[in-house]
Design an enzyme around this catalytic site. Structure first.
Site, PDB file in Angstrom:
ATOM      1  N   ASP A  79       0.844  -1.207   0.000  1.00 38.46           N
ATOM      2  CA  ASP A  79       0.000   0.000   0.000  1.00 38.46           C
ATOM      3  C   ASP A  79       0.873   1.250   0.000  1.00 38.46           C
ATOM      4  O   ASP A  79       2.088   1.180   0.238  1.00 38.46           O
ATOM      5  CB  ASP A  79      -0.919  -0.006   1.233  1.00 38.46           C
ATOM      6  CG  ASP A  79      -2.105   0.940   1.081  1.00 38.46           C
ATOM      7  OD1 ASP A  79      -2.227   1.593   0.027  1.00 38.46           O
ATOM      8  OD2 ASP A  79      -2.905   1.027   2.025  1.00 38.46           O
ATOM      9  N   LYS A  80       0.219   2.363  -0.295  1.00 34.80           N
ATOM     10  CA  LYS A  80       0.867   3.676  -0.265  1.00 34.80           C
ATOM     11  C   LYS A  80       0.078   4.554   0.698  1.00 34.80           C
ATOM     12  O   LYS A  80      -1.154   4.437   0.761  1.00 34.80           O
ATOM     13  CB  LYS A  80       0.804   4.279  -1.679  1.00 34.80           C
ATOM     14  CG  LYS A  80       1.453   5.598  -1.825  1.00 34.80           C
ATOM     15  CD  LYS A  80       0.640   6.831  -2.152  1.00 34.80           C
ATOM     16  CE  LYS A  80      -0.817   6.901  -2.205  1.00 34.80           C
ATOM     17  NZ  LYS A  80      -1.366   8.286  -2.228  1.00 34.80           N
ATOM     18  N   HIS A  81       0.775   5.414   1.430  1.00 40.19           N
ATOM     19  CA  HIS A  81       0.048   6.407   2.241  1.00 40.19           C
ATOM     20  C   HIS A  81       0.622   7.780   1.938  1.00 40.19           C
ATOM     21  O   HIS A  81       1.836   7.961   1.914  1.00 40.19           O
ATOM     22  CB  HIS A  81       0.198   6.109   3.735  1.00 40.19           C
ATOM     23  CG  HIS A  81      -0.448   7.162   4.577  1.00 40.19           C
ATOM     24  ND1 HIS A  81      -1.804   7.194   4.811  1.00 40.19           N
ATOM     25  CD2 HIS A  81       0.058   8.254   5.194  1.00 40.19           C
ATOM     26  CE1 HIS A  81      -2.095   8.246   5.555  1.00 40.19           C
ATOM     27  NE2 HIS A  81      -0.981   8.916   5.794  1.00 40.19           N
ATOM     28  N   SER A  82      -0.253   8.740   1.723  1.00 41.00           N
ATOM     29  CA  SER A  82       0.187  10.121   1.513  1.00 41.00           C
ATOM     30  C   SER A  82      -0.203  10.938   2.737  1.00 41.00           C
ATOM     31  O   SER A  82      -1.278  10.738   3.318  1.00 41.00           O
ATOM     32  CB  SER A  82      -0.498  10.698   0.279  1.00 41.00           C
ATOM     33  OG  SER A  82      -0.451  12.099   0.318  1.00 41.00           O
ATOM     34  N   THR A 119      -9.230  10.441  -0.522  1.00 41.11           N
ATOM     35  CA  THR A 119      -9.440   9.496  -1.621  1.00 41.11           C
ATOM     36  C   THR A 119     -10.870   8.949  -1.646  1.00 41.11           C
ATOM     37  O   THR A 119     -11.460   8.780  -2.712  1.00 41.11           O
ATOM     38  CB  THR A 119      -8.423   8.340  -1.491  1.00 41.11           C
ATOM     39  OG1 THR A 119      -7.120   8.918  -1.570  1.00 41.11           O
ATOM     40  CG2 THR A 119      -8.580   7.318  -2.589  1.00 41.11           C
ATOM     41  N   ARG A 167      -7.279  13.976  20.455  1.00 39.70           N
ATOM     42  CA  ARG A 167      -6.187  14.862  20.021  1.00 39.70           C
ATOM     43  C   ARG A 167      -6.738  16.099  19.328  1.00 39.70           C
ATOM     44  O   ARG A 167      -6.238  17.211  19.489  1.00 39.70           O
ATOM     45  CB  ARG A 167      -5.254  14.117  19.055  1.00 39.70           C
ATOM     46  CG  ARG A 167      -4.350  13.120  19.739  1.00 39.70           C
ATOM     47  CD  ARG A 167      -3.718  12.190  18.710  1.00 39.70           C
ATOM     48  NE  ARG A 167      -2.908  12.906  17.736  1.00 39.70           N
ATOM     49  CZ  ARG A 167      -2.711  12.499  16.485  1.00 39.70           C
ATOM     50  NH1 ARG A 167      -3.265  11.390  16.030  1.00 39.70           N
ATOM     51  NH2 ARG A 167      -1.960  13.186  15.675  1.00 39.70           N
ATOM     52  N   SER A 182      -0.711   6.892  14.709  1.00 37.91           N
ATOM     53  CA  SER A 182      -2.064   6.963  14.159  1.00 37.91           C
ATOM     54  C   SER A 182      -2.095   6.447  12.719  1.00 37.91           C
ATOM     55  O   SER A 182      -2.893   5.572  12.366  1.00 37.91           O
ATOM     56  CB  SER A 182      -2.536   8.428  14.225  1.00 37.91           C
ATOM     57  OG  SER A 182      -3.714   8.611  13.501  1.00 37.91           O
ATOM     58  N   LYS A 186      -3.327   2.143  11.485  1.00 39.93           N
ATOM     59  CA  LYS A 186      -4.397   1.827  10.524  1.00 39.93           C
ATOM     60  C   LYS A 186      -3.834   1.098   9.310  1.00 39.93           C
ATOM     61  O   LYS A 186      -4.402   0.131   8.822  1.00 39.93           O
ATOM     62  CB  LYS A 186      -5.092   3.118  10.083  1.00 39.93           C
ATOM     63  CG  LYS A 186      -5.967   3.696  11.173  1.00 39.93           C
ATOM     64  CD  LYS A 186      -6.584   5.016  10.772  1.00 39.93           C
ATOM     65  CE  LYS A 186      -5.552   6.089  10.682  1.00 39.93           C
ATOM     66  NZ  LYS A 186      -5.920   7.416  11.068  1.00 39.93           N
ATOM     67  N   LYS A 187      -2.701   1.581   8.797  1.00 40.09           N
ATOM     68  CA  LYS A 187      -2.126   0.953   7.589  1.00 40.09           C
ATOM     69  C   LYS A 187      -1.690  -0.474   7.896  1.00 40.09           C
ATOM     70  O   LYS A 187      -1.927  -1.387   7.116  1.00 40.09           O
ATOM     71  CB  LYS A 187      -0.928   1.781   7.087  1.00 40.09           C
ATOM     72  CG  LYS A 187      -1.353   3.013   6.313  1.00 40.09           C
ATOM     73  CD  LYS A 187      -1.942   2.639   4.951  1.00 40.09           C
ATOM     74  CE  LYS A 187      -2.692   3.789   4.329  1.00 40.09           C
ATOM     75  NZ  LYS A 187      -3.431   3.438   3.105  1.00 40.09           N
TER      76      LYS A 187
HETATM   77  N1  URA Z   1      -3.646  11.189   9.483  1.00 38.76           N
HETATM   78  C1  URA Z   1      -3.918  10.262  10.444  1.00 38.76           C
HETATM   79  O1  URA Z   1      -4.502   9.237  10.185  1.00 38.76           O
HETATM   80  N2  URA Z   1      -3.537  10.531  11.701  1.00 38.76           N
HETATM   81  C2  URA Z   1      -2.868  11.661  12.048  1.00 38.76           C
HETATM   82  O2  URA Z   1      -2.545  11.815  13.200  1.00 38.76           O
HETATM   83  C3  URA Z   1      -2.594  12.596  11.029  1.00 38.76           C
HETATM   84  C4  URA Z   1      -2.985  12.331   9.752  1.00 38.76           C
END
Ligand code: URA
Length: 434
Positions: A79-82, A119, A167, A182, A186-187
């Site tokens: 996967d990719k995360h931006s 997305t 937060r 965070s 999730k990823k």
């Molecule tokens: N995206 C996230 O999922 N968590 C953060 O803390 C900041 C950006």
């Protein structure tokens, strides 16, 4: 074990143990930790910081607070995360390209955040398409099509959902330790074999300076590798929109053009660079150059658009969307050019201002739960280095009403600085490896 003693440790700069952090993440997920305790913990982490080991432990604890997927596929799950920006529709181009070269992309994506688009909101601009699918559909799509872009279920990383909300209202969003845990919790809950991070820097990014972007990229890369997932990051430019559009349906239109008639542009270049890194990280290729060639072939041969069409149909969108997208995407009531206020060269673009203009037009949310208007935004946005004459278009706006159009027009004219030719920012600034 109790929340108070764990908060005290972090507050006093004493390293919390893995057991402490697992207990705390479990308490966040179950409700055993109160909002006040979660806020105090977040503030202690923001002020005192965590060691690399503790950051990895917090990430894993938050990942393990809910379901963690396991895959049995014909190849690596990647996967990719931006970190987010303007006109950043890379995921929509990259996921089908990667599927077409034999990788599997179980992509759990997000919605718009602050001034940046998301997305899921972009994909849902396609009529009928819904990204909240069952785990069974998610698995089936990933296995059969090779890519599935979906929203997280409530059972994935629930500790993050709770801590993120706390937060948000306790001025602790900025902590690099907490951002890292965070994003990665999730990823990594998606059961990945490799991950590439696109850390954006510039006027349209959350990280506006190179130092901040580098610090975040290093934290993410070290933590993800420490958690056992081969990961690298590219720091890429966000001093102007990546695609020449900002707005949900308008960005889908850009993607359809790039999938159907591929060309050399910033968005394709960044997508290919990220994809090539992933192919090497996943062991499919030994050089990024060879990997990039294969990704471009997948685009030019039509293999990527075929995967995209199948994904759209599987998510409830129109069949063979690439044949009918021009008629299917929603159109705004008011469409008109934004005129350049002066003659000269485009010297700078304030991505944050453009993003907020789209949000205010209804293309994003000012409050959680706001409904999005997918048709609004800007396209045909000029690039840094373009020359324009006074009165010529610098963008085309798409608004729901004349009133919204007027405000958006002013925002766009204010976001584009016309002056002397300056340096065009490098698109890919740095690679941070594991
Ligand atoms: N995206 C996230 O999922 N968590 C953060 O803390 C900041 C950006």
């Amino acid at each position: 074990m109790d929340a108070r003693s764990i908060i005290e440790k972090v507050r006093d700069g004493i390293e919390p143990t893995q057991a402490d952090l697992s207990w705390f993440a479990g308490g966040l997920a179950s409700g055993g930790v109160t909002d006040a305790q979660a806020g105090a913990f977040a503030m202690a982490v923001l002020l005192k910081g965590l060691s690399e080991e503790a950051r990895v432990a917090l990430t894993l604890a938050m990942r393990d607070s809910g379901d963690v997927l396991k895959w049995d596929l014909g190849g690596p799950a990647i996967d990719k995360h931006s970190t987010g920006g303007i006109g950043d529709c890379v995921s929509l181009l990259l996921a089908p390209m990667l599927a077409a070269v034999g990788l599997y992309v179980p992509m759990i994506s997000g919605r718009g955040l602050g001034h940046t688009g998301g997305t899921l909101d972009k994909l849902e601009a396609i009529p009928g398409l819904k990204t909240d699918v069952t785990e069974q559909v998610f698995r089936q799509m990933t296995g059969e099509i090779g890519c599935a872009i979906v929203s997280a279920t409530a059972d994935m990383a629930p500790a993050d959902r709770r801590l993120y909300a706390v937060r948000d209202v306790t001025s602790t969003v900025e902590s690099i330790d907490l951002i890292t845990a965070s994003i990665l919790s999730k990823k990594l809950a998606a059961g990945l074999d490799a991950l590439i991070l696109d850390v954006k820097v510039g006027s349209g990014a959350f990280m506006e300076t190179a130092d901040d972007a580098r610090a975040l990229a290093r934290s993410l890369v070290r933590t993800s590798n420490g958690a056992g997932c081969p990961t690298a990051a590219l720091i890429t430019d966000m001093n102007q929109p990546l695609a020449p559009a900002a707005g949900n349906a308008l960005e889908v239109a850009v993607i359809m053009e790039a999938l159907i008639a591929p060309r050399n542009d910033r968005m394709t270049d960044v997508s290919v660079a990220l994809g090539a890194e992933l192919m090497v990280l996943a062991g499919l290729e030994t050089s990024v150059e060879a990997a990039a060639g294969k990704l471009l072939d997948a685009l030019k041969s039509g293999a990527a658009v075929e995967r995209f069409d199948r994904m759209v149909a599987a998510l409830g969108g129109p069949k063979e969307f690439s044949a009918s997208w021009k008629q299917k995407l929603p159109e705004a009531n008011v469409i008109r050019d934004v005129a350049a206020p002066a003659s000269g060269t485009v010297a700078a673009i304030d991505g944050h201002a453009i993003g907020m203009a789209v949000v205010r037009m209804g293309g994003g949310r000012l409050r959680g739960g706001d409904r999005i208007d997918p048709s609004v935004g800007f396209d045909q946005i000029v690039s840094i280095g373009d020359t324009v004459a006074k009165g010529q278009p610098i963008a085309r706006l798409h608004a729901a009403s004349e009133r919204a159009a007027k405000a958006a027009e002013e925002a766009m004219a204010g976001a584009v600085t016309i002056g002397q030719a300056g340096e065009t920012p490098d698109l890919i600034k740095e690679r941070i490896g594991g």
